[in-house]
Design a protein around this motif. Structure first.
Motif, PDB file in Angstrom:
ATOM      1  N   UNK A 224      56.495  11.963  -4.008  1.00 56.50           N
ATOM      2  CA  UNK A 224      57.060  13.180  -3.419  1.00 56.50           C
ATOM      3  C   UNK A 224      57.229  13.043  -1.908  1.00 56.50           C
ATOM      4  N   UNK A 225      56.231  12.480  -1.237  1.00 59.03           N
ATOM      5  CA  UNK A 225      56.361  12.278   0.213  1.00 59.03           C
ATOM      6  C   UNK A 225      57.480  11.294   0.533  1.00 59.03           C
ATOM      7  N   UNK A 226      57.653  10.290  -0.332  1.00 58.15           N
ATOM      8  CA  UNK A 226      58.715   9.324  -0.121  1.00 58.15           C
ATOM      9  C   UNK A 226      60.085   9.979  -0.267  1.00 58.15           C
ATOM     10  N   UNK A 227      60.246  10.856  -1.269  1.00 54.36           N
ATOM     11  CA  UNK A 227      61.532  11.545  -1.447  1.00 54.36           C
ATOM     12  C   UNK A 227      61.818  12.494  -0.293  1.00 54.36           C
ATOM     13  N   UNK A 228      60.786  13.146   0.229  1.00 53.55           N
ATOM     14  CA  UNK A 228      60.996  14.022   1.386  1.00 53.55           C
ATOM     15  C   UNK A 228      61.411  13.228   2.622  1.00 53.55           C
ATOM     16  N   UNK A 229      60.826  12.081   2.813  1.00 51.07           N
ATOM     17  CA  UNK A 229      61.219  11.236   3.947  1.00 51.07           C
ATOM     18  C   UNK A 229      62.662  10.769   3.797  1.00 51.07           C
ATOM     19  N   UNK A 230      63.059  10.433   2.580  1.00 50.37           N
ATOM     20  CA  UNK A 230      64.437  10.002   2.350  1.00 50.37           C
ATOM     21  C   UNK A 230      65.410  11.141   2.635  1.00 50.37           C
ATOM     22  N   UNK A 231      65.058  12.355   2.203  1.00 47.30           N
ATOM     23  CA  UNK A 231      65.922  13.509   2.456  1.00 47.30           C
ATOM     24  C   UNK A 231      66.040  13.800   3.944  1.00 47.30           C
ATOM     25  N   UNK A 232      64.931  13.713   4.663  1.00 47.33           N
ATOM     26  CA  UNK A 232      64.980  13.967   6.104  1.00 47.33           C
ATOM     27  C   UNK A 232      65.803  12.913   6.833  1.00 47.33           C
ATOM     28  N   UNK A 233      65.745  11.656   6.352  1.00 50.99           N
ATOM     29  CA  UNK A 233      66.557  10.609   6.986  1.00 50.99           C
ATOM     30  C   UNK A 233      68.044  10.832   6.724  1.00 50.99           C
ATOM     31  N   UNK A 234      68.390  11.306   5.500  1.00 49.48           N
ATOM     32  CA  UNK A 234      69.793  11.598   5.198  1.00 49.48           C
ATOM     33  C   UNK A 234      70.306  12.739   6.066  1.00 49.48           C
ATOM     34  N   UNK A 235      69.500  13.782   6.226  1.00 49.57           N
ATOM     35  CA  UNK A 235      69.924  14.905   7.069  1.00 49.57           C
ATOM     36  C   UNK A 235      70.057  14.494   8.532  1.00 49.57           C
ATOM     37  N   UNK A 236      69.191  13.614   8.964  1.00 47.32           N
ATOM     38  CA  UNK A 236      69.273  13.137  10.334  1.00 47.32           C
ATOM     39  C   UNK A 236      70.529  12.304  10.561  1.00 47.32           C
ATOM     40  N   UNK A 237      70.933  11.506   9.544  1.00 49.44           N
ATOM     41  CA  UNK A 237      72.168  10.729   9.663  1.00 49.44           C
ATOM     42  C   UNK A 237      73.390  11.609   9.686  1.00 49.44           C
ATOM     43  N   UNK A 238      73.322  12.748   9.032  1.00 50.34           N
ATOM     44  CA  UNK A 238      74.436  13.707   9.058  1.00 50.34           C
ATOM     45  C   UNK A 238      74.378  14.620  10.266  1.00 50.34           C
ATOM     46  N   UNK A 239      73.437  14.353  11.179  1.00 47.78           N
ATOM     47  CA  UNK A 239      73.262  15.152  12.394  1.00 47.78           C
ATOM     48  C   UNK A 239      72.980  16.610  12.061  1.00 47.78           C
ATOM     49  N   UNK A 240      72.186  16.790  11.031  1.00 44.13           N
ATOM     50  CA  UNK A 240      71.766  18.128  10.634  1.00 44.13           C
ATOM     51  C   UNK A 240      70.298  18.272  11.006  1.00 44.13           C
TER      52      UNK A 240
END
Length: 299
Positions: A224-240
């Protein structure tokens, strides 16, 4: 004639002196009282003995197996004791290594019987799956025969393997070396697999407020922590700029709630008592005010 009469005179007295004949007892009198009870008890004992013999004579599968196992054990014990008593020499034990697959207890006994009388055979096997470990021991009735078999079979090529035979000194033979050598070992592989599968698939549970729920494992928490980190990295790449933890805290402070309805997906909304909701309502009412007045004038 006078002498004859004098000699014959005492005869009536002798006849009178004889005891009277014993009177025969009447029927039904003079018999012991406990004789009838003894007969009843004897009949009961005979009936019980017959019933027990009949029960023992019934041949069931379990009884036949027990009798066969008892006969085999008795024969092996008798053979071993008779061989030791008949022979002046001690028994001989040889160690056999590099045993090929398929050369097991029956084959070993039959093959080595050509040298002499084999009393016991022990093939080492695994306790988990009863697989052969490739070595074992054979006991002969005479030590001289064991030495001949060891010298003959040492280095013998059998099914692509060279047998390794060594003599075991009598002082190094363990008393329980051939213990349970005549019993067949059981393969527990399927039971171990079933137990391991249940232990892996059944999640541990915990009780919360009187309700039993599955407990989260360390592996699930890491995923679960790994999936949250992946989601945060995707949002950061989209400048969100979106922080999951901050969003959770803001939602709890603002009074956001999640409503669940039966048969429908969860719907997210705002509580009417929150300040943000009140501000939005007031803005909507102010923006819709002039438009409503224009419609009334046109009408």
């Amino acid at each position: 004639a006078v002498a004859a009469t004098a000699a014959a005179a005492p005869a009536p007295a002798a006849a009178a002196a004889a005891p009277p004949p014993a009177s025969t007892p009447a029927k039904g009198k003079g018999k012991p009282k406990g004789k009838g009870k003894a007969k009843v008890e004897e009949a009961k004992a005979n009936a019980e003995a017959k019933a027990q013999a009949k029960a023992q004579s019934r041949k069931t599968k379990a009884r036949r197996l027990e009798e066969a196992q008892a006969r085999v054990d008795a024969e092996e014990d008798d053979e071993g004791s008779a061989a030791a008593a008949a022979s002046d020499q001690p028994r001989g034990v040889i160690y056999i290594g590099h045993i090929p697959q398929g050369f097991y207890e029956p084959q070993m006994r039959k093959y080595f019987s050509q040298f002499g009388k084999v009393t016991r055979v022990r093939h080492s096997r695994s306790k988990k799956n009863a697989a052969s470990k490739g070595y074992g021991w054979i006991e002969f009735a005479e030590e001289a025969v064991a030495k001949i078999a060891q010298q003959t079979m040492d280095g013998y090529l059998m099914f692509g393997k060279k047998l390794k035979c060594e003599m075991v000194p009598p002082d190094k033979v363990h008393p329980s070396l051939f213990k349970n050598s005549n019993k067949r070992m059981v393969n527990f592989t399927n039971k171990r697999r079933t137990k391991a599968r249940e232990a892996y698939n059944n999640r541990p549970t915990t009780e919360v407020d009187g309700e039993t729920i599955p407990r989260m494992t360390l592996r699930q928490a890491a995923r679960r922590s790994k999936s949250q980190k992946r989601l945060s990295s995707v949002l950061k790449g989209m400048e969100v700029k979106y922080d999951l933890e901050a969003a959770k805290h803001d939602a709890s402070d603002a009074g956001d709630f999640i409503s669940f309805s039966a048969g429908a997906p969860p719907a997210r909304g705002k509580s009417p008592s929150s300040p943000k909701a009140k501000a939005k309502k007031s803005a909507a009412s102010s923006s819709s005010g002039p438009a409503a007045s224009k419609k009334k004038r046109k009408a």
